[in-house]
Structure formats: C-alpha cells, structure tokens
Write an enzyme that holds these catalytic residues in place. Structure first.
Site, mmCIF file in Angstrom:
data_model
loop_
_atom_site.group_PDB
_atom_site.id
_atom_site.type_symbol
_atom_site.label_atom_id
_atom_site.label_comp_id
_atom_site.label_asym_id
_atom_site.label_seq_id
_atom_site.Cartn_x
_atom_site.Cartn_y
_atom_site.Cartn_z
ATOM 1 C CG ASN B 400 -2.043 1.000 1.122
ATOM 2 O OD1 ASN B 400 -1.964 1.947 0.355
ATOM 3 N ND2 ASN B 400 -3.089 0.818 1.903
ATOM 4 C CG ASP B 401 1.549 3.076 3.677
ATOM 5 O OD1 ASP B 401 0.469 3.574 3.304
ATOM 6 O OD2 ASP B 401 1.729 2.608 4.810
#
Lengths: 94, 474
Positions: B400-401
């Site tokens: 994600n990040d």
C-alpha cells in the site's frame, strides 16, 4: 586499574570501527537475517552470566545469574537458529 | 599469567576473530549461511573458554539456565512463522538486553552485597567497574522493555498508532536524568551493602519505564527502525558487561553488534526517507493520518478476475509488487504459481521489492525465498523504477504505502519524500486488496483513484488462485 579501563576503551572504539567496516554495503536481501544474526552475537553477555552463578547456594546473585543465563541462551540459540532457517532458503537457489 | 589463563586468553582472541569473519561473511549472500555458522562457533568457543577459566564449579544453576534457555530459544526459532520475524527479532533482542542488565545486577550482589564489604560500590569493585555496571543495567533494561513494546506493537497486541503522553519529552528527560543521578549516587556515594541494592533496583525500574516511554510514541511503521536501534543498544549493553567483568572479547563482540545495528538503522532510515531523530522523537502517523484516513475515495474502478486475466495474458512485461498483505494471506506460493504460468507463456515477470517491503527491511525477500521464488526475479526498487514505463501491467498484492504517489505529489502527506515504487507510471495497474482500508502509515492511497488503476477486491490468495484458473482457460 586505570590501565585496564583504558585498554578496554581502546578495544571498544576499535571494535566499533571494525563493525562499521564489516557491515557496510549489505544487500537489502540480507537485512533481516543479518539483524537476527547480529542479535545472536549480543547474547555474548552469556559469558558474564556464567561467571555469576558458580555455587549451588540459593543466593540472589545465583538466581539473577541463572536468569541471565537463561535469557542470554534464548538470545543465542534462538538468534542463530532463526538466522540459519532464513539463510538456508537463500542458499538453496545458488 | 599462568599457562592455563594464557590458553584461555588465546581462545577468546580466536573467538573475537571468528565473530568478525562470521559477520563479514554474513553480509554477502553467497557466504551468509556459513558466516552465521562461523559466528555460532565463535560463541561456542567463548563459552568453552569461560567455563575453562572458571575451573571446576557447581554447575546446577548454570545447567538449569542453559537448558531452559536453549529449549525456549530453539522451540521459538523453529516454530516462528517467517511472517512473524520482526516481532521474533524484537523478543530475542529484549532477552539479550535483560540478560546484560541482570549480569550487572548479579555482579553487584556477588561482589558487594554477598561479600559483605564496606564502602561505596566504586571503592569495592573499582570506579571503572562501578560505572560500567550502572551502564549495563541502564542500557540493558531500556533495551528489554523497549523491545517488549516493539514486540507488542509489531504483533498487534498493542495498537500501532503512536501513544503520545502529554509532556512526554519532559517526562523522558526527567527519567533520563533521574537514572543518571541514581547511577552516580549508586556508584560513588551510597554505601554499597545497604543503600546500593535499593538504588540498583530503583535504577532498574526507572530504566524499564524509560524503555516503555521512549518506544510508545513511535508509530508501527517505524518499529523496524526501533528494533534495529535497540539491537544496537543490546550490543552496547553486552560491551559494558565486558567492561564490568574485565573481558575484552565481550567488549569486542558487543561493540561490533552496536556498530552493525547502527548501520542497519541508518540504511533503514534512508529507505524510508526519515531521519533517525524524527523516528526517535516519535509521533509519525498520529493525528495527521487519522484525518487523512477519513477522506473518501472517489472514482475507484473495480475489476473482475476475468478482465485482469485478459490484460495479463496480453502483456509482455509484468511486475508484481508484493507487500505484507500477501504474507498475511499466505499467498506466496499462489503468486509463484501465477508467475510461473505467465513465464511459460513468454511473459517477463519480476517482483519489485521495496527496501521496507514486508515489515522490516529484507523481510519480503525472506518470505518469497520461502516460496522458492528465484532470486534473479527479485528486483530492487531502483531497477523497477527505471523500467516501469515499459511495464504493461503492475500487480500490487497487499502493498500500500510503498506504491502511494502521494510520497511524490503531496507535500503535506506524512509519507512525502519516501522513496516509492512508481507503479502509477505503468500502463496498467491492478491492485489486489481486501478493502480500501489504509496501510501502515494510515493514509489514503492516491494510486487507487488513477485512471490506469483497477482494484480487485478480495483475499490475495483467493484472487491469485482464481487468476491462475482463468489464465489456464484462456
């Protein structure tokens, strides 16, 4: 007495430099096993722990010593085994 | 020096050399496993040397400690899943720190309290030993409790979000100064046999509290950096123990771990574009994220497995970006099956590994190695980004990040400046994810809203298996 301390400080500082040189430029693949492997080495404190529990008496020092031995052994045995488990997987493909 | 103690001294020297050789070999993939073994041999030599130095003693307490410790260590190491490696390292680290602190305490009881000697600790054991005794208890205890908090955060027993106590910096400085004051009084001013023990345990307790208050304000995403830093501390604590008992080999081994931990910490900070100071001061991913996490997603396009399979089938170059979510879903084998299937159709498949993919640096490499993914297919971030524009499909699996373009486009984002895998530059992006929930940093991912991105909602393992089934039919 002061002489021994000075020698110790010399050794300490030089070993830090050796540590920096040796670990420099590690591929990121190895970061996790290297961390657990270096961690195992810090269990070297077991050497001090062994010297703290040398009689059969139930004294505070012996109890603390035995506790320290147990904790240091967890660190040493766990650290080396877990690093080996990881590194074995890298090794197989090469 | 007697012949026997000369031999022991040489054994120690040999052990120290082997530690250096082992550590050196551990920093190269080809020799890493051997290096670990060399280092273990060094440890065995050190223990043998110590036992020889001690001569014949009563071994009951020693044996008890070794047996219990070996059993716990071995069972833990052999049973821990690879996904739980960060918390395992944190726990082992805590054990090492606690051991060093306890060795200091035991030394104090042996030479001061139980020897029933008059005077201050410095007068009885010497100033150098008194000072380093304080240091080993202090650093060791901070390492122990700090590692336990890191363990709790990493294993989800404690929420990852920073816990910000009011006036925490003042509190920490007070605890720090308090511990130092206690250490000085303990070593040089208080009568060892009476007040000494009280001060020692007060110091112990203060340091444990300090370890907790230092780590709780640090967010879950920064925990690997903390573990690495604490690893460095545990080495320094061991080194201090070496000063206490006057053993140079211990000083060497501890100092090298201290240096190694510091270097790894530095590398990690660089990979996350964070300064060590900002990590240690804590608060990352706090209030900012709570707000950013709430902002709604707009124009998110969902896609089915069939569509994804067709796009993959037509692709030439596919890059898979694995994240921790992949490991949680135990989908490492499923992803390898998909990659092999694509490979057999002449499609180039690579895995893009962000330096902090997984939950600690190098963690994802370990997880994929466990699934027999060939080492050559693992690309580092730089290589991926240089070839990303000619990539047809990027498949983001549970990451994600590390693919959030906000790190490059949104200056007020908490992750702004973090190096990312530029998945958004690829022609087509599929993101496999359970929901639109935020990642470790707790923020919205702008990638999910881009026109070239499609979301495939579902469990990573299930989606991958469906993809494989679909591709086999095409």
């Amino acid at each position: 007495m002061m002489g021994m301390l000075l020698v110790g400080i010399y050794v300490f500082v030089l070993a830090i430099f050796v540590g920096f040189e040796v670990i420099n430029k590690v591929p990121s693949t190895l970061h996790t096993p290297l961390m657990s492997g270096a961690n195992a080495i810090s269990g070297i404190t077991i050497v001090g722990a062994l010297q703290a529990a040398t009689t059969a008496d139930v004294t505070v020092s012996n109890v603390l010593g035995a506790l320290a031995i147990a904790l240091a052994t967890i660190n040493v045995v766990g650290g080396y085994l877990v690093s080996d488990r990881m590194l074995r997987m890298f090794g197989e493909k090469r | 020096m007697s012949a026997a103690s000369t031999v022991v001294a040489i054994v120690y020297l040999l052990s120290a050399c082997l530690f250096i050789v082992g550590l050196k070999q551990m920093s190269r993939i080809r020799t890493a496993r051997r290096g670990n073994l060399v280092s273990a041999v060094a440890m065995a030599l050190a223990v043998a040397g110590t036992l020889a130095e001690m001569g014949l003693v009563d071994y009951r307490w020693i044996l008890g400690g070794v047996v219990v410790g070996s059993a716990i260590g071995a069972v833990g190491a052999l049973r821990v899943p690879m996904t739980a490696m960060p918390e395992m390292v944190a726990l082992l680290n805590g054990a090492g720190g606690a051991a060093s602190a306890l060795v200091g305490a035991a030394f104090f009881y042996t030479h001061v309290v139980e020897a029933v000697r008059e005077g201050t600790v410095a007068e009885i054991v010497g100033g150098a030993s008194a000072l380093t005794l304080f240091l080993s208890v202090w650093i060791g205890a901070i390492t122990a409790s700090g590692s336990l908090v890191a363990f709790a955060k990493l294993s989800g027993r404690m929420k990852g979000a920073p816990i910000l106590l009011p006036g925490r910096h003042v509190l920490n400085v007070m605890l720090l100064l308090g511990a130092i004051a206690m250490g000085i009084v303990f070593a040089w001013f208080a009568p060892g046999t009476s007040l000494g023990a009280t001060l020692l345990w007060a110091l112990f307790a203060t340091s444990l509290v300090l370890g907790v208050t230092l780590v709780i304000p640090i967010g879950g995403a920064d925990m690997p950096v903390v573990v690495s830093l604490l690893n460095s501390y545990s080495g320094v604590a061991a080194s201090m123990t070496g000063f206490v008992i006057g053993n140079n080999m211990l000083i060497i081994a501890g100092a090298m771990v201290g240096a190694a931990g510091l270097i790894l910490t530095q590398i990690m900070c660089k990979a996350m574009n964070r300064s060590l100071a900002s990590v240690v001061l804590g608060g990352f991913g706090g209030e900012v994220s709570a707000e950013a996490g709430k902002s709604e997603y707009q124009n998110v396009r969902a896609a089915g497995v069939e569509e994804a399979a067709m796009v993959l089938e037509a692709a030439r170059n596919v890059v898979i970006v694995p994240g921790y979510g992949l490991a949680v879903a135990q989908a490492q084998h499923a992803v390898k099956e998909l990659a092999d299937l694509l490979g057999r159709r002449g499609i180039n498949v690579a895995y893009a590994i962000h330096p902090v993919a997984g939950r600690m640096p190098g963690h994802m490499n370990v997880l994929l190695a466990e699934a027999d993914v060939p080492y050559e297919q693992l690309w580092e971030m730089e290589r991926t980004n240089s070839e990303i524009r000619s990539t047809d499909v990027v498949l983001v699996l549970g990451a994600n990040d590390v693919v959030n373009p906000a790190a490059q486009n949104t200056p007020n984002s908490p992750i702004y400046g973090m190096p990312i895998i530029e998945a958004h530059q690829a022609r087509h992006v599929f993101v496999v994810k359970r929901s639109l929930a935020s990642g470790y940093a707790g923020i919205k991912n702008e990638l999910f809203e881009l026109p070239n991105t499609n979301m495939i909602f579902g469990d990573a393992k299930r989606v991958l298996q469906d993809l494989v089934a679909e591709l086999k039919q095409l």
